[in-house]
Write a protein that holds these residues in place. Structure first.
Motif, PDB file in Angstrom:
ATOM      1  N   ARG A  23     -71.893 -61.183 -28.602  1.00  0.00           N
ATOM      2  CA  ARG A  23     -72.029 -59.674 -28.762  1.00  0.00           C
ATOM      3  C   ARG A  23     -72.393 -59.089 -27.410  1.00  0.00           C
ATOM      4  O   ARG A  23     -73.298 -59.715 -26.842  1.00  0.00           O
ATOM      5  CB  ARG A  23     -73.093 -59.395 -29.786  1.00  0.00           C
ATOM      6  CG  ARG A  23     -72.861 -59.974 -31.169  1.00  0.00           C
ATOM      7  CD  ARG A  23     -72.338 -58.740 -31.913  1.00  0.00           C
ATOM      8  NE  ARG A  23     -73.362 -57.842 -32.348  1.00  0.00           N
ATOM      9  CZ  ARG A  23     -73.102 -56.603 -32.735  1.00  0.00           C
ATOM     10  NH1 ARG A  23     -71.953 -56.170 -33.160  1.00  0.00           N
ATOM     11  NH2 ARG A  23     -74.127 -55.742 -32.910  1.00  0.00           N
ATOM     12  N   ALA A  24     -71.542 -58.515 -26.805  1.00  0.00           N
ATOM     13  CA  ALA A  24     -71.449 -58.039 -25.241  1.00  0.00           C
ATOM     14  C   ALA A  24     -72.750 -57.527 -24.898  1.00  0.00           C
ATOM     15  O   ALA A  24     -73.157 -57.351 -23.915  1.00  0.00           O
ATOM     16  CB  ALA A  24     -70.339 -57.562 -24.962  1.00  0.00           C
ATOM     17  N   GLY A  25     -73.188 -56.410 -25.815  1.00  0.00           N
ATOM     18  CA  GLY A  25     -74.263 -55.576 -25.347  1.00  0.00           C
ATOM     19  C   GLY A  25     -75.724 -56.237 -25.107  1.00  0.00           C
ATOM     20  O   GLY A  25     -76.480 -55.568 -24.217  1.00  0.00           O
ATOM     21  N   LEU A  72     -63.259 -59.129 -37.527  1.00  0.00           N
ATOM     22  CA  LEU A  72     -62.522 -60.388 -37.356  1.00  0.00           C
ATOM     23  C   LEU A  72     -61.479 -60.273 -36.186  1.00  0.00           C
ATOM     24  O   LEU A  72     -61.431 -61.230 -35.475  1.00  0.00           O
ATOM     25  CB  LEU A  72     -61.755 -60.592 -38.631  1.00  0.00           C
ATOM     26  CG  LEU A  72     -61.067 -61.781 -38.887  1.00  0.00           C
ATOM     27  CD1 LEU A  72     -62.097 -63.098 -38.505  1.00  0.00           C
ATOM     28  CD2 LEU A  72     -60.283 -62.010 -40.030  1.00  0.00           C
ATOM     29  N   ALA A  73     -61.129 -59.008 -35.461  1.00  0.00           N
ATOM     30  CA  ALA A  73     -60.084 -59.097 -34.607  1.00  0.00           C
ATOM     31  C   ALA A  73     -60.772 -59.332 -33.398  1.00  0.00           C
ATOM     32  O   ALA A  73     -60.114 -59.461 -32.489  1.00  0.00           O
ATOM     33  CB  ALA A  73     -59.646 -57.591 -34.646  1.00  0.00           C
ATOM     34  N   GLU A  74     -62.053 -59.220 -33.332  1.00  0.00           N
ATOM     35  CA  GLU A  74     -62.835 -59.631 -32.169  1.00  0.00           C
ATOM     36  C   GLU A  74     -62.800 -60.751 -31.410  1.00  0.00           C
ATOM     37  O   GLU A  74     -62.715 -61.293 -30.477  1.00  0.00           O
ATOM     38  CB  GLU A  74     -64.173 -59.190 -32.157  1.00  0.00           C
ATOM     39  CG  GLU A  74     -64.424 -57.468 -32.331  1.00  0.00           C
ATOM     40  CD  GLU A  74     -66.048 -57.152 -32.340  1.00  0.00           C
ATOM     41  OE1 GLU A  74     -66.824 -58.040 -31.928  1.00  0.00           O
ATOM     42  OE2 GLU A  74     -66.221 -55.854 -32.229  1.00  0.00           O
ATOM     43  N   SER A  75     -62.313 -61.882 -32.791  1.00  0.00           N
ATOM     44  CA  SER A  75     -61.995 -63.370 -32.249  1.00  0.00           C
ATOM     45  C   SER A  75     -60.871 -63.338 -31.425  1.00  0.00           C
ATOM     46  O   SER A  75     -60.480 -64.494 -30.589  1.00  0.00           O
ATOM     47  CB  SER A  75     -61.506 -63.934 -33.449  1.00  0.00           C
ATOM     48  OG  SER A  75     -60.505 -63.782 -33.992  1.00  0.00           O
ATOM     49  N   VAL A  76     -59.895 -62.443 -31.258  1.00  0.00           N
ATOM     50  CA  VAL A  76     -58.801 -62.117 -30.445  1.00  0.00           C
ATOM     51  C   VAL A  76     -58.955 -61.421 -29.034  1.00  0.00           C
ATOM     52  O   VAL A  76     -58.847 -61.785 -28.146  1.00  0.00           O
ATOM     53  CB  VAL A  76     -57.473 -61.919 -31.100  1.00  0.00           C
ATOM     54  CG1 VAL A  76     -56.235 -61.722 -30.358  1.00  0.00           C
ATOM     55  CG2 VAL A  76     -57.207 -62.554 -32.247  1.00  0.00           C
ATOM     56  N   VAL A  77     -59.447 -60.255 -29.441  1.00  0.00           N
ATOM     57  CA  VAL A  77     -59.639 -59.159 -28.209  1.00  0.00           C
ATOM     58  C   VAL A  77     -60.943 -59.146 -27.644  1.00  0.00           C
ATOM     59  O   VAL A  77     -61.279 -58.768 -26.585  1.00  0.00           O
ATOM     60  CB  VAL A  77     -59.395 -57.835 -28.929  1.00  0.00           C
ATOM     61  CG1 VAL A  77     -57.751 -57.617 -29.430  1.00  0.00           C
ATOM     62  CG2 VAL A  77     -60.133 -57.205 -29.763  1.00  0.00           C
ATOM     63  N   GLY A  78     -61.951 -59.880 -28.338  1.00  0.00           N
ATOM     64  CA  GLY A  78     -63.258 -59.629 -27.800  1.00  0.00           C
ATOM     65  C   GLY A  78     -64.294 -58.564 -28.188  1.00  0.00           C
ATOM     66  O   GLY A  78     -63.834 -57.839 -28.871  1.00  0.00           O
ATOM     67  N   ASP A  79     -65.432 -58.663 -27.716  1.00  0.00           N
ATOM     68  CA  ASP A  79     -66.404 -57.632 -28.073  1.00  0.00           C
ATOM     69  C   ASP A  79     -66.625 -56.538 -27.209  1.00  0.00           C
ATOM     70  O   ASP A  79     -67.220 -56.714 -26.128  1.00  0.00           O
ATOM     71  CB  ASP A  79     -67.683 -58.302 -28.714  1.00  0.00           C
ATOM     72  CG  ASP A  79     -68.610 -57.428 -29.058  1.00  0.00           C
ATOM     73  OD1 ASP A  79     -68.462 -56.293 -29.600  1.00  0.00           O
ATOM     74  OD2 ASP A  79     -70.038 -57.449 -28.662  1.00  0.00           O
ATOM     75  N   GLU A  84     -66.165 -49.129 -22.829  1.00  0.00           N
ATOM     76  CA  GLU A  84     -65.547 -50.165 -22.101  1.00  0.00           C
ATOM     77  C   GLU A  84     -64.029 -50.146 -21.894  1.00  0.00           C
ATOM     78  O   GLU A  84     -63.502 -50.176 -20.769  1.00  0.00           O
ATOM     79  CB  GLU A  84     -65.962 -51.493 -22.395  1.00  0.00           C
ATOM     80  CG  GLU A  84     -65.565 -52.698 -21.372  1.00  0.00           C
ATOM     81  CD  GLU A  84     -65.947 -54.089 -22.150  1.00  0.00           C
ATOM     82  OE1 GLU A  84     -65.898 -55.096 -21.354  1.00  0.00           O
ATOM     83  OE2 GLU A  84     -66.808 -54.236 -23.089  1.00  0.00           O
ATOM     84  N   VAL A  85     -63.625 -49.527 -23.222  1.00  0.00           N
ATOM     85  CA  VAL A  85     -62.105 -49.291 -23.223  1.00  0.00           C
ATOM     86  C   VAL A  85     -61.831 -48.094 -23.867  1.00  0.00           C
ATOM     87  O   VAL A  85     -62.906 -47.886 -24.701  1.00  0.00           O
ATOM     88  CB  VAL A  85     -61.170 -50.245 -23.817  1.00  0.00           C
ATOM     89  CG1 VAL A  85     -61.150 -51.678 -22.884  1.00  0.00           C
ATOM     90  CG2 VAL A  85     -61.722 -50.593 -25.191  1.00  0.00           C
TER      91      VAL A  85
END
Length: 182
Positions: A23-25, A72-79, A84-85
């Motif tokens: 978790r990036a934050g 679940l998509a964060e497994s591909v795109v990241g957190d 940030e975007v």
């Protein structure tokens, strides 16, 4: 229905992959080096969401599926951290990732999971609103844990503030739990 276990690989890879996405934050904003993973967060959300949806009489089965799918998509795109975007870029990337993850599943299941995930993203149904609130409540619960471990109360305050904005929308047990944390 016969399912070839080898065809399920992309789904299983995504599920296991969440264990490796931090978790990036927590790292960027508080300096926590070994912060929780997205899978840790999702598991805690499942436990919290299960108890609270049962307590409030919300469709627990749907809530749990939504929680399992929500990141679940964060497994591909990241957190991505907020800002940030762009929201549209995040949505596009996550939608493409979910299509790939769910494509290996039998069509009926893939369609069902896709609808549940889209419902979460749109955030308009009782269950989706509830899951968004549980997401923020779990974040505050984790922040409280990090505070007990000695991390900066001042740096963690932004997480509590974000949670209050999302959770305090209703006078219920989620709000009561959140208010009890500080």
């Amino acid at each position: 229905m016969v399912i070839n276990k080898n065809d399920l690989g992309p789904f299983f890879d995504a599920v296991i992959g969440l264990k490796y996405v931090r978790r990036a934050g927590w790292g960027a904003k508080v300096g926590i080096k070994d912060s929780e993973s997205v899978a840790d967060h999702s598991y805690a959300m499942c436990a919290v969401g299960m108890l609270l949806s049962d307590t409030l009489g919300i469709d627990t089965c749907k809530v749990l599926k939504m929680i399992v799918l929500h990141d679940l998509a964060e497994s591909v795109v990241g957190d991505y951290m907020p800002g940030e975007v762009s929201p549209s870029q995040k949505q596009t990337e996550e939608s493409e990732a979910m299509k790939k993850i769910l494509a290996c599943l039998p069509s009926r299941i893939s369609s069902d999971y896709s609808k549940i995930w889209q419902e979460y993203v749109q955030g308009k149904t009782k269950e989706a609103i509830f899951v968004h609130r549980v997401d923020k409540l779990e974040m505050a619960l984790q922040a409280a844990r990090y505070e007990k471990e000695g991390y900066s109360k001042e740096l963690l305050a932004q997480f509590f503030s974000s949670a209050h904005k999302a959770v305090d929308s209703e006078n219920d047990i989620l709000t009561d739990i959140l208010k009890s944390l500080r």
